[in-house]
Motif scaffolding. Structure first.
Motif, PDB file in Angstrom:
ATOM      1  N   TYR A  90      17.552  35.310  31.371  1.00 32.61           N
ATOM      2  CA  TYR A  90      17.879  34.116  32.148  1.00 32.61           C
ATOM      3  C   TYR A  90      19.196  33.494  31.677  1.00 32.61           C
ATOM      4  O   TYR A  90      20.081  33.175  32.486  1.00 32.61           O
ATOM      5  CB  TYR A  90      16.737  33.107  32.036  1.00 32.61           C
ATOM      6  N   LEU A  91      19.341  33.345  30.355  1.00 33.05           N
ATOM      7  CA  LEU A  91      20.523  32.667  29.821  1.00 33.05           C
ATOM      8  C   LEU A  91      21.790  33.494  29.945  1.00 33.05           C
ATOM      9  O   LEU A  91      22.891  32.950  30.006  1.00 33.05           O
ATOM     10  CB  LEU A  91      20.285  32.300  28.352  1.00 33.05           C
ATOM     11  N   THR A  92      21.664  34.832  29.981  1.00 31.06           N
ATOM     12  CA  THR A  92      22.846  35.681  30.122  1.00 31.06           C
ATOM     13  C   THR A  92      23.050  36.152  31.562  1.00 31.06           C
ATOM     14  O   THR A  92      23.821  37.074  31.811  1.00 31.06           O
ATOM     15  CB  THR A  92      22.737  36.916  29.195  1.00 31.06           C
ATOM     16  N   SER A 127      28.211  28.756  25.255  1.00 32.51           N
ATOM     17  CA  SER A 127      27.125  28.430  24.332  1.00 32.51           C
ATOM     18  C   SER A 127      25.787  28.921  24.865  1.00 32.51           C
ATOM     19  O   SER A 127      24.938  29.401  24.106  1.00 32.51           O
ATOM     20  CB  SER A 127      27.067  26.925  24.083  1.00 32.51           C
ATOM     21  N   VAL A 128      25.598  28.818  26.182  1.00 29.40           N
ATOM     22  CA  VAL A 128      24.369  29.315  26.800  1.00 29.40           C
ATOM     23  C   VAL A 128      24.272  30.832  26.647  1.00 29.40           C
ATOM     24  O   VAL A 128      23.205  31.382  26.347  1.00 29.40           O
ATOM     25  CB  VAL A 128      24.312  28.914  28.294  1.00 29.40           C
ATOM     26  N   GLU A 129      25.408  31.510  26.825  1.00 30.86           N
ATOM     27  CA  GLU A 129      25.417  32.965  26.692  1.00 30.86           C
ATOM     28  C   GLU A 129      25.107  33.387  25.265  1.00 30.86           C
ATOM     29  O   GLU A 129      24.360  34.346  25.038  1.00 30.86           O
ATOM     30  CB  GLU A 129      26.773  33.521  27.117  1.00 30.86           C
ATOM     31  N   ILE A 130      25.657  32.657  24.289  1.00 29.51           N
ATOM     32  CA  ILE A 130      25.381  32.964  22.875  1.00 29.51           C
ATOM     33  C   ILE A 130      23.897  32.777  22.581  1.00 29.51           C
ATOM     34  O   ILE A 130      23.275  33.591  21.888  1.00 29.51           O
ATOM     35  CB  ILE A 130      26.245  32.072  21.961  1.00 29.51           C
ATOM     36  N   THR A 131      23.324  31.694  23.122  1.00 24.96           N
ATOM     37  CA  THR A 131      21.885  31.460  22.955  1.00 24.96           C
ATOM     38  C   THR A 131      21.082  32.612  23.551  1.00 24.96           C
ATOM     39  O   THR A 131      20.074  33.045  22.989  1.00 24.96           O
ATOM     40  CB  THR A 131      21.477  30.136  23.621  1.00 24.96           C
ATOM     41  N   GLY A 132      21.530  33.124  24.695  1.00 26.43           N
ATOM     42  CA  GLY A 132      20.859  34.251  25.320  1.00 26.43           C
ATOM     43  C   GLY A 132      20.885  35.491  24.450  1.00 26.43           C
ATOM     44  O   GLY A 132      19.874  36.197  24.330  1.00 26.43           O
ATOM     45  N   TYR A 133      22.022  35.753  23.806  1.00 30.48           N
ATOM     46  CA  TYR A 133      22.109  36.922  22.941  1.00 30.48           C
ATOM     47  C   TYR A 133      21.274  36.736  21.676  1.00 30.48           C
ATOM     48  O   TYR A 133      20.715  37.702  21.135  1.00 30.48           O
ATOM     49  CB  TYR A 133      23.557  37.212  22.578  1.00 30.48           C
ATOM     50  N   ASN A 167      17.957  29.273  40.329  1.00 29.27           N
ATOM     51  CA  ASN A 167      18.638  28.415  39.362  1.00 29.27           C
ATOM     52  C   ASN A 167      19.734  29.136  38.590  1.00 29.27           C
ATOM     53  O   ASN A 167      20.413  28.509  37.770  1.00 29.27           O
ATOM     54  CB  ASN A 167      17.621  27.843  38.361  1.00 29.27           C
ATOM     55  N   SER A 168      19.903  30.440  38.829  1.00 25.22           N
ATOM     56  CA  SER A 168      20.956  31.162  38.110  1.00 25.22           C
ATOM     57  C   SER A 168      22.344  30.685  38.516  1.00 25.22           C
ATOM     58  O   SER A 168      23.280  30.727  37.727  1.00 25.22           O
ATOM     59  CB  SER A 168      20.823  32.669  38.375  1.00 25.22           C
ATOM     60  N   ALA A 169      22.471  30.223  39.760  1.00 23.10           N
ATOM     61  CA  ALA A 169      23.764  29.713  40.222  1.00 23.10           C
ATOM     62  C   ALA A 169      24.169  28.458  39.455  1.00 23.10           C
ATOM     63  O   ALA A 169      25.359  28.206  39.242  1.00 23.10           O
ATOM     64  CB  ALA A 169      23.704  29.412  41.710  1.00 23.10           C
ATOM     65  N   THR A 170      23.187  27.689  39.000  1.00 21.09           N
ATOM     66  CA  THR A 170      23.486  26.474  38.229  1.00 21.09           C
ATOM     67  C   THR A 170      24.136  26.831  36.907  1.00 21.09           C
ATOM     68  O   THR A 170      25.081  26.175  36.456  1.00 21.09           O
ATOM     69  CB  THR A 170      22.189  25.681  37.981  1.00 21.09           C
ATOM     70  N   LEU A 171      23.622  27.894  36.261  1.00 19.97           N
ATOM     71  CA  LEU A 171      24.209  28.324  34.996  1.00 19.97           C
ATOM     72  C   LEU A 171      25.626  28.855  35.192  1.00 19.97           C
ATOM     73  O   LEU A 171      26.519  28.610  34.386  1.00 19.97           O
ATOM     74  CB  LEU A 171      23.341  29.420  34.362  1.00 19.97           C
ATOM     75  N   ASP A 172      25.838  29.577  36.297  1.00 18.28           N
ATOM     76  CA  ASP A 172      27.166  30.134  36.559  1.00 18.28           C
ATOM     77  C   ASP A 172      28.194  29.048  36.863  1.00 18.28           C
ATOM     78  O   ASP A 172      29.393  29.233  36.647  1.00 18.28           O
ATOM     79  CB  ASP A 172      27.104  31.109  37.738  1.00 18.28           C
ATOM     80  N   ALA A 173      27.741  27.888  37.382  1.00 22.08           N
ATOM     81  CA  ALA A 173      28.656  26.819  37.765  1.00 22.08           C
ATOM     82  C   ALA A 173      28.996  25.882  36.608  1.00 22.08           C
ATOM     83  O   ALA A 173      29.738  24.922  36.783  1.00 22.08           O
ATOM     84  CB  ALA A 173      28.043  26.009  38.914  1.00 22.08           C
ATOM     85  N   GLN A 174      28.448  26.145  35.429  1.00 24.47           N
ATOM     86  CA  GLN A 174      28.704  25.263  34.293  1.00 24.47           C
ATOM     87  C   GLN A 174      30.123  25.452  33.767  1.00 24.47           C
ATOM     88  O   GLN A 174      30.804  26.424  34.079  1.00 24.47           O
ATOM     89  CB  GLN A 174      27.689  25.551  33.182  1.00 24.47           C
ATOM     90  N   SER A 175      30.552  24.502  32.947  1.00 26.53           N
ATOM     91  CA  SER A 175      31.881  24.565  32.340  1.00 26.53           C
ATOM     92  C   SER A 175      31.974  25.762  31.402  1.00 26.53           C
ATOM     93  O   SER A 175      30.959  26.236  30.889  1.00 26.53           O
ATOM     94  CB  SER A 175      32.163  23.281  31.559  1.00 26.53           C
ATOM     95  N   PRO A 176      33.176  26.283  31.160  1.00 24.64           N
ATOM     96  CA  PRO A 176      33.318  27.468  30.304  1.00 24.64           C
ATOM     97  C   PRO A 176      32.709  27.287  28.912  1.00 24.64           C
ATOM     98  O   PRO A 176      32.099  28.213  28.383  1.00 24.64           O
ATOM     99  CB  PRO A 176      34.839  27.652  30.231  1.00 24.64           C
ATOM    100  N   THR A 177      32.889  26.094  28.315  1.00 21.77           N
ATOM    101  CA  THR A 177      32.351  25.862  26.973  1.00 21.77           C
ATOM    102  C   THR A 177      30.832  25.909  26.975  1.00 21.77           C
ATOM    103  O   THR A 177      30.200  26.556  26.137  1.00 21.77           O
ATOM    104  CB  THR A 177      32.824  24.494  26.441  1.00 21.77           C
ATOM    105  N   THR A 178      30.229  25.210  27.954  1.00 18.42           N
ATOM    106  CA  THR A 178      28.770  25.197  28.064  1.00 18.42           C
ATOM    107  C   THR A 178      28.244  26.581  28.389  1.00 18.42           C
ATOM    108  O   THR A 178      27.242  27.036  27.831  1.00 18.42           O
ATOM    109  CB  THR A 178      28.322  24.207  29.157  1.00 18.42           C
ATOM    110  N   SER A 179      28.940  27.265  29.284  1.00 15.74           N
ATOM    111  CA  SER A 179      28.526  28.607  29.671  1.00 15.74           C
ATOM    112  C   SER A 179      28.566  29.556  28.480  1.00 15.74           C
ATOM    113  O   SER A 179      27.681  30.408  28.327  1.00 15.74           O
ATOM    114  CB  SER A 179      29.427  29.123  30.792  1.00 15.74           C
TER     115      SER A 179
END
Length: 311
Positions: A103-105, A184-190, A170-182
């Motif tokens: 989900y996070l990635t 950090s979310v991707e790192i959390t996913g990994y 809700n995946s579109a919401t994650l894709d629309a986030q700011s680069p910094t937030t995106s």
């Protein structure tokens, strides 16, 4: 169980194959149509094609892996004696954290649906374990227990059927986030991916100890581990096969898939030890089955001999 994005889906591999005839609507020029439609994958060479096909085989093996054990538990009725609850718990924990990583990635919809199915089969195995443990430890049959089990499985099924649509919407919401937030979310996913790998590795040790303690593998289906071995092996192969097609950094690509590779190849090695146990304890299983089958035939004969001796 590897649930990372298909190895072939990489901007390093297919960036030159995409054009943009309309804003936000890329078009794959030389890609395979069915892969583009089903997997959103732009595949235009034999290495990527083989990687995706092997990845699908891996996913199919994982989808089928737990079903033989569900049937074996239903047929045997003594799953609590054969299966380790630690094995089921760590397997379920690995699938849940892998789902969070998907989900996070921002993984593909087909992968979200697949990992939800993994969780569903885990819940069935855990429900079977608890049901037979309570049933076999109780001196009398309770119809309430059966209805509770059916209610639990029904409620879990409804929730898991609705979950993929909720996640995909809700995946579109994650894709629309700011680069910094995106980022950090991707790192959390990994990080969730690494946790899932640890849980998958930990799942085999309780079952290995359980088999060693009983000196038997009776009540467990070898197909569970055989299909898992095929799934983990083909996943690792799918990552290796795509490497010649990469135009970018191979090191970066491997780092992105490292969490899932560690989990898949590590579990593959541990499943070889499980296989060795099935081979070593095969005679013990057959001798126990032979003893159980011979008792009803021998016992009446012994009784007749005792009666004749008395006369």
């Amino acid at each position: 169980m590897a649930t990372a994005r298909f190895p072939g889906k990489s901007v390093d591999v297919a960036a030159t194959n995409w054009t943009a005839p309309a804003p936000g609507r890329p078009l794959c020029v030389n890609g395979t149509p069915w892969m583009l439609y089903l997997l959103e994958e732009c595949v235009d060479n034999v290495w990527e094609y083989c990687s995706v096909v092997i990845g699908l085989i891996s996913m199919f093996c994982f989808l089928l892996s737990t079903l033989p054990q569900v049937y074996e538990a239903y047929r045997n009725g003594k799953v609590e004696e054969a299966m380790s609850f630690g094995f089921l718990f760590f397997l379920f924990s690995g699938d849940v954290t892998s789902f969070a990583g998907c989900y996070l990635t921002s993984q593909l919809p087909i992968q979200v649906v697949t990992v939800v199915f993994y969780i569903f089969t885990d819940l069935i195995l855990i429900s079977q374990f608890l049901y037979y443990k309570i049933k076999n430890s109780s001196s009398r049959k309770s119809p309430v227990l059966k209805w509770l089990c059916f209610t639990w499985c029904g409620a879990a099924t409804l929730v898991l059927l609705a979950l993929p649509k909720f996640i995909i919407d809700n995946s579109a919401t994650l894709d629309a986030q700011s680069p910094t937030t995106s980022k950090s979310v991707e790192i959390t996913g990994y990080i969730c991916g690494y946790l899932a790998s640890v849980f998958y590795l930990c799942s085999r040790f309780p079952q290995l100890y359980k088999n060693f303690q009983r000196q038997s593998t009776e009540g467990t289906s070898y197909l569970l581990f055989a299909l898992a071995m095929m799934g983990n092996g083909t996943y690792g192969l799918s990552v290796i096969v795509v490497l010649p097609a990469l135009r970018g950094s191979k090191q970066t690509f491997l780092i992105k898939h490292l969490a899932w590779l560690i989990g898949s190849l590590g579990v593959l090695i541990l499943d070889f030890f499980v296989t060795a146990q099935f081979i070593m304890y095969r005679k013990n299983n057959s001798s126990k089955s032979g003893t159980l089958l011979s008792v009803p035939e021998v016992e009446p004969l012994l009784c007749d001999e005792e009666e004749l001796s008395v006369l």
